[in-house]
Design a protein around this motif. Structure first.
Motif, PDB file in Angstrom:
ATOM      1  N   PRO A  94       0.826  -1.215   0.000  1.00  0.00           N
ATOM      2  CA  PRO A  94       0.000   0.000   0.000  1.00  0.00           C
ATOM      3  C   PRO A  94       0.856   1.260   0.000  1.00  0.00           C
ATOM      4  O   PRO A  94       2.010   1.242   0.410  1.00  0.00           O
ATOM      5  CB  PRO A  94      -0.809  -0.117   1.294  1.00  0.00           C
ATOM      6  N   ARG A  95       0.266   2.328  -0.496  1.00  0.00           N
ATOM      7  CA  ARG A  95       0.986   3.600  -0.509  1.00  0.00           C
ATOM      8  C   ARG A  95       1.069   4.173   0.897  1.00  0.00           C
ATOM      9  O   ARG A  95       0.299   3.808   1.786  1.00  0.00           O
ATOM     10  CB  ARG A  95       0.309   4.584  -1.444  1.00  0.00           C
ATOM     11  N   SER A  96       1.980   5.089   1.048  1.00  0.00           N
ATOM     12  CA  SER A  96       2.150   5.762   2.327  1.00  0.00           C
ATOM     13  C   SER A  96       0.952   6.656   2.592  1.00  0.00           C
ATOM     14  O   SER A  96       0.444   7.313   1.682  1.00  0.00           O
ATOM     15  CB  SER A  96       3.432   6.601   2.282  1.00  0.00           C
ATOM     16  N   GLU A  97       0.508   6.695   3.806  1.00  0.00           N
ATOM     17  CA  GLU A  97      -0.625   7.554   4.161  1.00  0.00           C
ATOM     18  C   GLU A  97      -0.289   9.033   3.999  1.00  0.00           C
ATOM     19  O   GLU A  97      -1.155   9.858   3.831  1.00  0.00           O
ATOM     20  CB  GLU A  97      -1.083   7.267   5.596  1.00  0.00           C
TER      21      GLU A  97
ATOM     22  N   SER B 267       1.180  10.508   1.514  1.00  0.00           N
ATOM     23  CA  SER B 267       1.134  11.051   0.158  1.00  0.00           C
ATOM     24  C   SER B 267       0.097  10.321  -0.680  1.00  0.00           C
ATOM     25  O   SER B 267       0.305   9.187  -1.100  1.00  0.00           O
ATOM     26  CB  SER B 267       2.511  10.941  -0.494  1.00  0.00           C
ATOM     27  N   ARG B 268      -0.998  10.999  -0.946  1.00  0.00           N
ATOM     28  CA  ARG B 268      -2.057  10.415  -1.762  1.00  0.00           C
ATOM     29  C   ARG B 268      -1.643  10.290  -3.218  1.00  0.00           C
ATOM     30  O   ARG B 268      -2.169   9.484  -3.959  1.00  0.00           O
ATOM     31  CB  ARG B 268      -3.318  11.277  -1.714  1.00  0.00           C
ATOM     32  N   LEU B 269      -0.695  11.117  -3.672  1.00  0.00           N
ATOM     33  CA  LEU B 269      -0.343  11.165  -5.086  1.00  0.00           C
ATOM     34  C   LEU B 269       0.669  10.100  -5.503  1.00  0.00           C
ATOM     35  O   LEU B 269       0.800   9.811  -6.679  1.00  0.00           O
ATOM     36  CB  LEU B 269       0.211  12.550  -5.435  1.00  0.00           C
TER      37      LEU B 269
ATOM     38  N   PRO C 276       2.106   6.255  -5.704  1.00  0.00           N
ATOM     39  CA  PRO C 276       1.608   4.882  -5.595  1.00  0.00           C
ATOM     40  C   PRO C 276       2.397   4.103  -4.554  1.00  0.00           C
ATOM     41  O   PRO C 276       3.473   4.528  -4.124  1.00  0.00           O
ATOM     42  CB  PRO C 276       1.867   4.313  -6.992  1.00  0.00           C
TER      43      PRO C 276
END
Length: 62
Positions: free
Chosen positions: A38-41, A43-45, A47
């Motif tokens: 999963p991506r880091s919380e 940074s939404r931008l 992946p």
């Protein structure tokens, strides 16, 4: 001068996971494992990370 002005212009290309897996398979590699993290919380931008393990096997023809 802002930090952004220090970097040259560049083009970005976003490949889909399907495009990546298809290109690996089309090259003759056998996909052994595909792990998506999963991506880091923070940074939404960005992946998450993807690890793809593939091997090229020698095929013995009789």
């Amino acid at each position: 001068m802002s930090e952004q002005e220090e970097f040259p212009d560049c083009l970005l290309r976003y490949w889909t996971l399907g495009e990546i897996v298809s290109a690996v398979a089309a090259s003759g590699l056998v996909i052994e494992e595909l792990v998506e993290e999963p991506r880091s919380e923070g940074s939404r931008l960005l992946p998450g990370s993807i690890t793809l393990v593939a091997n090229k096997y020698k095929v013995e023809r009789t």
